[in-house]
Write a protein that holds these residues in place. Sequence first.
Motif, PDB file in Angstrom:
ATOM      1  N   ILE A   7      13.306  21.071 -18.701  1.00 18.39           N
ATOM      2  CA  ILE A   7      12.943  21.325 -17.426  1.00 18.39           C
ATOM      3  C   ILE A   7      11.462  21.276 -16.865  1.00 18.39           C
ATOM      4  CG2 ILE A   7      12.592  23.482 -15.783  1.00 18.39           C
ATOM      5  CD1 ILE A   7      14.833  24.961 -17.303  1.00 18.39           C
ATOM      6  N   ASN A   8      10.555  21.295 -17.884  1.00 16.33           N
ATOM      7  CA  ASN A   8       9.259  21.131 -17.575  1.00 16.33           C
ATOM      8  C   ASN A   8       8.796  19.584 -17.173  1.00 16.33           C
ATOM      9  OD1 ASN A   8       6.418  22.164 -17.747  1.00 16.33           O
ATOM     10  ND2 ASN A   8       6.130  20.721 -19.403  1.00 16.33           N
ATOM     11  N   TYR A   9       9.583  18.649 -18.086  1.00 18.13           N
ATOM     12  CA  TYR A   9       9.377  17.254 -17.601  1.00 18.13           C
ATOM     13  C   TYR A   9      10.104  16.842 -16.237  1.00 18.13           C
ATOM     14  CZ  TYR A   9       9.494  12.293 -18.173  1.00 18.13           C
ATOM     15  OH  TYR A   9       9.181  10.845 -18.035  1.00 18.13           O
ATOM     16  N   LEU A  10      11.330  17.214 -16.488  1.00 18.24           N
ATOM     17  CA  LEU A  10      12.010  16.611 -15.073  1.00 18.24           C
ATOM     18  C   LEU A  10      11.780  17.284 -13.796  1.00 18.24           C
ATOM     19  CD1 LEU A  10      15.801  16.865 -16.654  1.00 18.24           C
ATOM     20  CD2 LEU A  10      14.468  14.803 -16.247  1.00 18.24           C
ATOM     21  N   ILE A  11      11.228  18.416 -13.913  1.00 19.08           N
ATOM     22  CA  ILE A  11      11.085  19.257 -12.389  1.00 19.08           C
ATOM     23  C   ILE A  11       9.457  18.786 -12.192  1.00 19.08           C
ATOM     24  CG2 ILE A  11      10.393  21.453 -11.311  1.00 19.08           C
ATOM     25  CD1 ILE A  11      12.800  22.265 -12.554  1.00 19.08           C
ATOM     26  N   GLY A  12       8.565  18.815 -13.395  1.00 16.24           N
ATOM     27  CA  GLY A  12       7.107  18.320 -13.264  1.00 16.24           C
ATOM     28  C   GLY A  12       7.115  17.010 -12.697  1.00 16.24           C
ATOM     29  N   GLU A  60       9.139  15.618 -10.794  1.00 19.50           N
ATOM     30  CA  GLU A  60      10.027  15.852  -9.652  1.00 19.50           C
ATOM     31  C   GLU A  60      11.166  14.753  -9.406  1.00 19.50           C
ATOM     32  OE1 GLU A  60       7.156  14.579  -6.504  1.00 19.50           O
ATOM     33  OE2 GLU A  60       5.913  16.796  -6.647  1.00 19.50           O
ATOM     34  N   LEU A  61      11.770  14.604 -10.691  1.00 19.54           N
ATOM     35  CA  LEU A  61      13.123  14.130 -10.595  1.00 19.54           C
ATOM     36  C   LEU A  61      14.178  14.651 -10.431  1.00 19.54           C
ATOM     37  CD1 LEU A  61      12.224  11.968 -14.193  1.00 19.54           C
ATOM     38  CD2 LEU A  61      12.242  10.993 -11.658  1.00 19.54           C
ATOM     39  N   THR A  62      14.318  16.093 -10.452  1.00 20.37           N
ATOM     40  CA  THR A  62      15.426  16.665 -10.186  1.00 20.37           C
ATOM     41  C   THR A  62      14.897  18.296  -9.665  1.00 20.37           C
ATOM     42  OG1 THR A  62      17.541  17.770 -10.830  1.00 20.37           O
ATOM     43  CG2 THR A  62      15.795  17.752 -12.235  1.00 20.37           C
ATOM     44  N   THR A  63      15.835  19.164  -9.401  1.00 19.99           N
ATOM     45  CA  THR A  63      15.684  20.571  -9.023  1.00 19.99           C
ATOM     46  C   THR A  63      16.333  21.404  -9.998  1.00 19.99           C
ATOM     47  OG1 THR A  63      17.395  20.677  -7.399  1.00 19.99           O
ATOM     48  CG2 THR A  63      15.389  19.817  -6.485  1.00 19.99           C
ATOM     49  N   LEU A  64      16.019  22.777  -9.857  1.00 22.96           N
ATOM     50  CA  LEU A  64      16.601  23.746 -10.792  1.00 22.96           C
ATOM     51  C   LEU A  64      17.929  23.674 -10.378  1.00 22.96           C
ATOM     52  CD1 LEU A  64      13.836  26.909 -11.386  1.00 22.96           C
ATOM     53  CD2 LEU A  64      15.282  25.433 -12.966  1.00 22.96           C
ATOM     54  N   LEU A  82       9.787  -0.099 -19.832  1.00 21.27           N
ATOM     55  CA  LEU A  82       9.874  -1.002 -18.683  1.00 21.27           C
ATOM     56  C   LEU A  82       8.906  -0.758 -17.712  1.00 21.27           C
ATOM     57  CD1 LEU A  82      13.823  -1.282 -18.762  1.00 21.27           C
ATOM     58  CD2 LEU A  82      12.034  -2.500 -19.851  1.00 21.27           C
ATOM     59  N   GLY A  83       8.342   0.593 -17.623  1.00 21.88           N
ATOM     60  CA  GLY A  83       7.269   0.744 -16.505  1.00 21.88           C
ATOM     61  C   GLY A  83       8.185   1.050 -15.085  1.00 21.88           C
ATOM     62  N   LEU A  84       9.392   1.528 -15.214  1.00 24.22           N
ATOM     63  CA  LEU A  84      10.135   1.664 -13.999  1.00 24.22           C
ATOM     64  C   LEU A  84       9.300   2.481 -12.886  1.00 24.22           C
ATOM     65  CD1 LEU A  84      13.785   2.289 -15.037  1.00 24.22           C
ATOM     66  CD2 LEU A  84      12.741   0.013 -14.153  1.00 24.22           C
ATOM     67  N   PRO A  85       9.372   2.355 -11.673  1.00 23.90           N
ATOM     68  CA  PRO A  85       8.709   3.088 -10.830  1.00 23.90           C
ATOM     69  C   PRO A  85       9.656   4.261 -10.448  1.00 23.90           C
ATOM     70  CG  PRO A  85       9.673   1.287  -9.537  1.00 23.90           C
ATOM     71  CD  PRO A  85       9.829   0.964 -11.254  1.00 23.90           C
ATOM     72  N   TYR A  86       8.839   5.308  -9.756  1.00 28.66           N
ATOM     73  CA  TYR A  86       9.333   6.599  -9.525  1.00 28.66           C
ATOM     74  C   TYR A  86      10.640   6.420  -8.817  1.00 28.66           C
ATOM     75  CZ  TYR A  86      10.330  11.151  -7.072  1.00 28.66           C
ATOM     76  OH  TYR A  86      10.899  12.225  -6.773  1.00 28.66           O
ATOM     77  N   PHE A  95      14.161   8.202 -10.396  1.00 33.05           N
ATOM     78  CA  PHE A  95      14.709   9.176  -9.633  1.00 33.05           C
ATOM     79  C   PHE A  95      16.173   8.942  -9.571  1.00 33.05           C
ATOM     80  CE2 PHE A  95      16.362  11.169  -5.832  1.00 33.05           C
ATOM     81  CZ  PHE A  95      16.155  12.551  -6.064  1.00 33.05           C
ATOM     82  N   VAL A  96      16.338   7.717  -9.186  1.00 38.04           N
ATOM     83  CA  VAL A  96      17.902   7.385  -9.033  1.00 38.04           C
ATOM     84  C   VAL A  96      18.599   7.470 -10.568  1.00 38.04           C
ATOM     85  CG1 VAL A  96      19.467   5.461  -8.456  1.00 38.04           C
ATOM     86  CG2 VAL A  96      17.473   5.980  -6.793  1.00 38.04           C
ATOM     87  N   LEU A  97      17.961   6.840 -11.456  1.00 36.93           N
ATOM     88  CA  LEU A  97      18.579   6.785 -12.751  1.00 36.93           C
ATOM     89  C   LEU A  97      18.764   8.283 -13.273  1.00 36.93           C
ATOM     90  CD1 LEU A  97      19.646   5.258 -15.273  1.00 36.93           C
ATOM     91  CD2 LEU A  97      17.240   5.063 -16.082  1.00 36.93           C
ATOM     92  N   THR A  98      17.949   9.175 -13.239  1.00 32.04           N
ATOM     93  CA  THR A  98      18.258  10.593 -13.484  1.00 32.04           C
ATOM     94  C   THR A  98      19.126  11.031 -12.768  1.00 32.04           C
ATOM     95  OG1 THR A  98      15.781  10.771 -13.615  1.00 32.04           O
ATOM     96  CG2 THR A  98      17.020  12.932 -13.381  1.00 32.04           C
ATOM     97  N   GLN A  99      19.322  11.050 -11.438  1.00 29.25           N
ATOM     98  CA  GLN A  99      20.661  11.584 -10.634  1.00 29.25           C
ATOM     99  C   GLN A  99      21.970  11.155 -11.239  1.00 29.25           C
ATOM    100  OE1 GLN A  99      20.097  14.124  -8.397  1.00 29.25           O
ATOM    101  NE2 GLN A  99      17.943  13.975  -9.200  1.00 29.25           N
ATOM    102  N   SER A 100      21.897   9.709 -11.507  1.00 30.70           N
ATOM    103  CA  SER A 100      23.159   9.029 -12.120  1.00 30.70           C
ATOM    104  C   SER A 100      23.585   9.747 -13.540  1.00 30.70           C
ATOM    105  CB  SER A 100      22.875   7.587 -12.187  1.00 30.70           C
ATOM    106  OG  SER A 100      23.929   7.032 -12.820  1.00 30.70           O
ATOM    107  N   CYS A 101      22.550  10.048 -14.146  1.00 26.33           N
ATOM    108  CA  CYS A 101      22.812  10.429 -15.616  1.00 26.33           C
ATOM    109  C   CYS A 101      23.474  11.893 -15.501  1.00 26.33           C
ATOM    110  CB  CYS A 101      21.637  10.482 -16.554  1.00 26.33           C
ATOM    111  SG  CYS A 101      21.254   8.725 -16.980  1.00 26.33           S
TER     112      CYS A 101
END
Length: 534
Positions: free
Chosen positions: A375-380, A382-386, A423-427, A431-437
């Motif tokens: 949670i600390n990583y993903l929300i920190g 800003e890749l997802t919400t609780l 790969l140094g993917l931008p934010y 974000f899109v990859l996180t939502q997909s997974c």
Amino acid sequence: MNGDKLTAVNLYFANQTIFVCEKTVKTSNCSADNGDAEDSCDVLQPEQGPQPLTVMKARQLLSLYTLSQNPGVSAVDNKPILHPLWVRCDMSDPAGTAWFGAEPVCVSNKVAGVKLYSITCKGSTVEKKSLVTLEELKQMHKNRHHSSSVSGARFSLFGSTVVENTTIESQSSVTVDFKWSHVESILEIPPLSSTATLNIKVVCGDMRSPMFEMYRELEFLQTLANGLKTGETEWMEPLESTSAVNLTKVYLEELRNMAKTLQDQAAKTVEQEADTSIFNSFLERGDLDFAEQLWVRMRKSVTSYQDIGDCLKLVIEALRYGDIKPWIHRDSSSSLSKLILQSYHQQIDHVSLTGITPVIMLLEVGLDKMRKDYINYLIGEELTTLNQMYYYLSTEVDVQEQVIRLRKLHHLLEIIVTCGTFLGLPYDRQFVLTQSCLNHYKTSTYDEEHEFKLQIKPALISHFYQKEHPILWGVEISSGQGLREVRTSLQLSDKPLVDHVIFETDFPNETVNGDIEEPAFFSTTMCCSFNSFA
């Protein structure tokens, strides 16, 4: 089988069920009494793999298949429409045919015709002059059809690497597929106007990954869960030379010496969390509470169920007698956290540390701690919400299911961190990859072999591929529309796309220092024609 299992044909049949015809090879019926008669036995060597038919036999089978689908033949009336047929060939004809294929073309649930395919192959070569030119390929197609062309290429961005002539194998891979029109030459570098798609497959446990320590932590947690399920536990090699019991004693003694300070902290609990949290890309936190710090010590040193029981007994006694007043996160849900909350009021329930109870208590602490890490990583970041994480954080399912969901979450983090780090993917792409997974794993089983797709702009990764050689480069020339569309394609690859023929190479793959001077490519050509039954 599914078409994606055959490399040479999956470009067109990846999502279809197909028939595959190959030569039956008998296993040995020889007995020890045969003596010198071994040469007369038909023996299947384990390394032989699938075996092809002669080109003549393959043509006969294709003719029979086509005949069986022709509604003009009276015996075919009301017969079922068959899956596409692909026949392995031995390349004995001058063209070097490795596959023949046939696919029924249907209109209103009736077969209107059959598309016939042939795939020819050539062995690996570094001589670009010996490769078919784009004009020759267009002419090959033009001899039968009017055409337009489109090209594609695949590059490897992450996977096995070579360091000082030693290959470091990796089961993880990130490749990128490019597609573009208006091709001008064979092995053309994909232009920045191409469409690009990342194919991401990450297998957990790669020592190069920044997530490796978290993976080891997850493995210990999985060991506890497996022990509860099977009754047998294979303990991991301890990372600490000091025993778990001694580490716990030392930790409790440190807390006794800091009792006053800890009492002040206990009154603050969660209010401090947001302020004291230390976040970095490797999931380390600076706000570990008492239970989490106990977990960190125990997971590196526990080697038996006895260790777990003895450590927890020391902790509960210290709580019961008021020797320590540790602070914990207010939202902690483990049994041990509840006992700690009770100790603030000098009332602790009796806990029988027998059977599987100690293991469950430790497992709960581990689940609690690792969920907070993720949670600390993903929300920190800003890749997802609780709210979006509810499925992964729920404690209403049984412990085994919680572990499975945590593994899914870990795999997701491995994917995001790998793409972000290497790969140094931008934010916005992360974000899109996180939502997909997240969406994928809410409905799908845990699978490290699954390949995630991500659209990306070529300019973001141009420095990875513009000076590299592709692992696959292809061009396709097509004519017609809809069901009558026919195609001619050429694919150049660093590995043969056919597995039932052995290709011989007579050139060195590498120079003395291990660098490849010119890449060697295997050539695979597919031709297609439409035959109408009307």
